[in-house]
Design a protein around this motif. Sequence first.
Motif, PDB file in Angstrom:
ATOM      1  N   ILE A  24     -15.435  16.269  13.618  1.00 24.89           N
ATOM      2  CA  ILE A  24     -16.197  17.163  12.374  1.00 24.89           C
ATOM      3  C   ILE A  24     -17.625  17.269  13.088  1.00 24.89           C
ATOM      4  O   ILE A  24     -18.185  16.410  13.258  1.00 24.89           O
ATOM      5  CB  ILE A  24     -15.960  16.486  11.058  1.00 24.89           C
ATOM      6  CG1 ILE A  24     -14.617  16.464  10.561  1.00 24.89           C
ATOM      7  CG2 ILE A  24     -16.898  17.205  10.181  1.00 24.89           C
ATOM      8  CD1 ILE A  24     -14.533  15.332   9.531  1.00 24.89           C
ATOM      9  N   ALA A  70     -13.355  25.543  17.149  1.00 24.29           N
ATOM     10  CA  ALA A  70     -11.955  24.963  16.490  1.00 24.29           C
ATOM     11  C   ALA A  70     -11.049  24.955  17.542  1.00 24.29           C
ATOM     12  O   ALA A  70      -9.951  24.269  17.603  1.00 24.29           O
ATOM     13  CB  ALA A  70     -11.654  25.653  15.428  1.00 24.29           C
ATOM     14  N   ARG A  75     -13.656  20.255  14.670  1.00 24.58           N
ATOM     15  CA  ARG A  75     -13.580  20.677  13.155  1.00 24.58           C
ATOM     16  C   ARG A  75     -14.863  21.116  12.750  1.00 24.58           C
ATOM     17  O   ARG A  75     -15.595  20.103  12.148  1.00 24.58           O
ATOM     18  CB  ARG A  75     -13.122  19.690  12.332  1.00 24.58           C
ATOM     19  CG  ARG A  75     -11.386  19.355  12.358  1.00 24.58           C
ATOM     20  CD  ARG A  75     -11.149  17.992  11.397  1.00 24.58           C
ATOM     21  NE  ARG A  75      -9.564  17.843  11.555  1.00 24.58           N
ATOM     22  CZ  ARG A  75      -8.901  18.411  10.552  1.00 24.58           C
ATOM     23  NH1 ARG A  75      -9.378  19.483   9.892  1.00 24.58           N
ATOM     24  NH2 ARG A  75      -7.685  18.212  10.670  1.00 24.58           N
ATOM     25  N   PRO A 111      -9.132  25.062  12.264  1.00 24.22           N
ATOM     26  CA  PRO A 111      -9.527  24.339  10.947  1.00 24.22           C
ATOM     27  C   PRO A 111     -11.075  24.356  10.806  1.00 24.22           C
ATOM     28  O   PRO A 111     -11.848  23.404  10.914  1.00 24.22           O
ATOM     29  CB  PRO A 111      -8.843  23.035  11.394  1.00 24.22           C
ATOM     30  CG  PRO A 111      -9.157  22.658  12.955  1.00 24.22           C
ATOM     31  CD  PRO A 111      -8.858  24.168  13.385  1.00 24.22           C
ATOM     32  N   LEU A 161     -10.991  18.756   4.931  1.00 21.15           N
ATOM     33  CA  LEU A 161     -11.454  18.199   6.451  1.00 21.15           C
ATOM     34  C   LEU A 161     -10.321  17.525   6.973  1.00 21.15           C
ATOM     35  O   LEU A 161     -10.299  17.154   8.260  1.00 21.15           O
ATOM     36  CB  LEU A 161     -12.641  17.412   6.001  1.00 21.15           C
ATOM     37  CG  LEU A 161     -13.827  18.023   5.900  1.00 21.15           C
ATOM     38  CD1 LEU A 161     -14.879  16.954   5.416  1.00 21.15           C
ATOM     39  CD2 LEU A 161     -14.499  18.570   7.141  1.00 21.15           C
ATOM     40  N   ARG A 164      -5.241  21.677   8.393  1.00 18.26           N
ATOM     41  CA  ARG A 164      -5.183  22.648   9.737  1.00 18.26           C
ATOM     42  C   ARG A 164      -5.469  23.972   9.503  1.00 18.26           C
ATOM     43  O   ARG A 164      -5.519  24.655  10.453  1.00 18.26           O
ATOM     44  CB  ARG A 164      -3.966  22.251  10.246  1.00 18.26           C
ATOM     45  CG  ARG A 164      -3.277  21.057  10.688  1.00 18.26           C
ATOM     46  CD  ARG A 164      -4.320  20.134  11.514  1.00 18.26           C
ATOM     47  NE  ARG A 164      -4.500  20.755  12.578  1.00 18.26           N
ATOM     48  CZ  ARG A 164      -5.357  20.372  13.398  1.00 18.26           C
ATOM     49  NH1 ARG A 164      -6.216  19.009  13.341  1.00 18.26           N
ATOM     50  NH2 ARG A 164      -5.928  21.042  14.449  1.00 18.26           N
TER      51      ARG A 164
END
Lengths: 323, 366
Positions: A24, A70, A75, A111, A161, A164
């Motif tokens: 992330i 992504a 992410r 995502p 988070l 998908r």
Amino acid sequence: MPSIPMNQAIREALHEEMARDSSIFVLGEDVIAHGGPYAVTRGIAEQFPDRIRQTPISEAAIVGTAVGAALCGLRPVAEIMYVDFITCAMDEVVNQMAKVRYMFGGQTDVPVILRLPSGSARLIAAQHSQSLEAWFMHVPGLQVAVPSTPRDAKGLMKSALRGRDPVMFIEYKRLYSVKGEVPDTEYVIPFGQADVKRQGEDITVVASGPMVGKALEAARILSAEGIELEVIDPRTLVPLDTDTIFSSVEKTNRAIITDEEVRRGGSSAELASRIAEECFDYLDAPVRRVAAADVPMPFSPVLEKLAVPSVEKLLAAARDLVA
Amino acid sequence: MLGTMYSILSPGGNVQSGARIPSLALDQQLHLYRLMCLNRRVDDQMIRLQRQGRLGFYVGSQGEEAAIIGSAFALEPRDWVVPCYRELGAALVKGFPLIDLFSQFFGNSRDLTKGRQMPNHYANHDLRVTSISSPVGSQIPHAIGLALGARLAGNDDVALVYFGDGATSQGDFHVATNFAGVFKTPTILFCRNNQWAISVPVESQTASRNMAVKATAYGIEGVRVDGNDIFAVYDVTSKAVAKARRGEGPTLIEAVTYRRGGHSTSDDPNSYRDDAEVEPWIERDPILRFRLYLTRQGHWDDDKEQALEDEVRATIRNSLDEAFRSGPPSLDTVFEDVYDEMPWHLREQMESVCTPEEFQTVEQGT
């Protein structure tokens, strides 16, 4: 349970999930210096200095960069300073982010989460006050989350988070500072599960975003008159939990849909149409909608008050429905 | 029209004075030559099939093979190719099997994109060839994201994005190039300046002296190269890739070339340009230039050319036969991949348009 404002709840979700999942990362305008205009990303640069990028001003490049990142397994969580500015990135949202998995034949996911401060607040007029849920609902491939409480915001962000799919995460600016109880233990709120915020027998009120609080206020007033509202918050418009809504309408036989979008072509139109299609035999009255006036949001407080749907308008609609 | 640009081979296939051939082994050179010929033959064949009504649409790359293949060959398999739509050659360099490309053109059940994308919009995530995007220039920011993603993930993969001269007029080109400069992403911005954007000549597309000069405004390096010179294209792209891999940021490469055919099979260039304009570019043909060089070096002759021609034709025919044998995609796939998990509203629509028996009928190819 601690009581915290919604911007802090979303911030906690980001911090906790970033600690859990190293893929992330955060990008957007002013996301480091101020943590964005509503301080949601405050502290991320200190805790995860390599996983935040404060970008030049270009919503198109922010979303396009997020899509690319992504595609290689990250992410991205991108903040668009105001949902109104997503117009500058609509090709990347509609033609790219939403469709890439499908066009790829399902070979990859995209995502990306776009955080979208929305709605009227502090008199910021036509280009800072919009609610564009219906645009996003209309595009196959996008999920649309609209939290109304700090608890829902944190739980939905955590689900986003871990999912998908690309998510349009609608954050109502007026709710950022509103406090609410948030569990201090780990939890997530799955997409596609509506929440019955109040039970009642007489009218189903499907309310999203800031209209949830107004619907609950209307319910308190009407309860004294002997009218009991059942307030349902869909929490995600895509996917939409119609089962909970239909069951409620089958019980109450009346429905009001309320949100802060302009009424024409708003998400309320889709909800009203679904109820009419599926619950026609249960309805004792036409489905009502209480939404914003079909005008660009005016600046003057006197005018803005007219344009934004109010508790009074909800009360009038409800009284009319049971008359 | 041409201006100053980096080149190694003259149009006649001679090494320019002072120029050095990049270090490519002979088998690599012959591999490149084969791919260029294969690209040309696939284009010829697909345009023929389109004219026969057996293929809906096609975008060819006649005359641009050196720009496309020379640049892609400078990449490692782990690097990303972000195509525009005219880079069949780059897909071939990446090892995209012909049968997968042809299956995509026909949208059959073998198509990796499941019959969802119009011809020429192929994608292969495993080979790191991204999905082709129809809105012009919209793919450029993706290359910034892929490259930034590589940096964030701690690897040295690079992303090469192709676009035409017309795309430099789009906002996405400018905002993406700006991001690339600010974040020093390992991105190669590869502009195939083929002089035409459908019917609009490059002179009407920009008031800039050329495309490479646009890099200056974004604080990145801009390079102008003879796009019909396979060695020059490979050389500048290799250097840009090495620089990107070292963490020294992006490069904008303008490959000066020419779109010999129409924009696509839906376009007739005779309606807006004279044959006289095309003529000199036939003399500058990139395949001919490479063949003349290889011949002079003693690596090529007519027998080898004929053998290659036969092999390429047979390869194309075999893959085409195989693609024609595959039926259409199964009906239920239309609802797949919109979301990670099919939501109820799509399941409901799937059930309303097709009974399970109908799905089976289609799957059996009847």
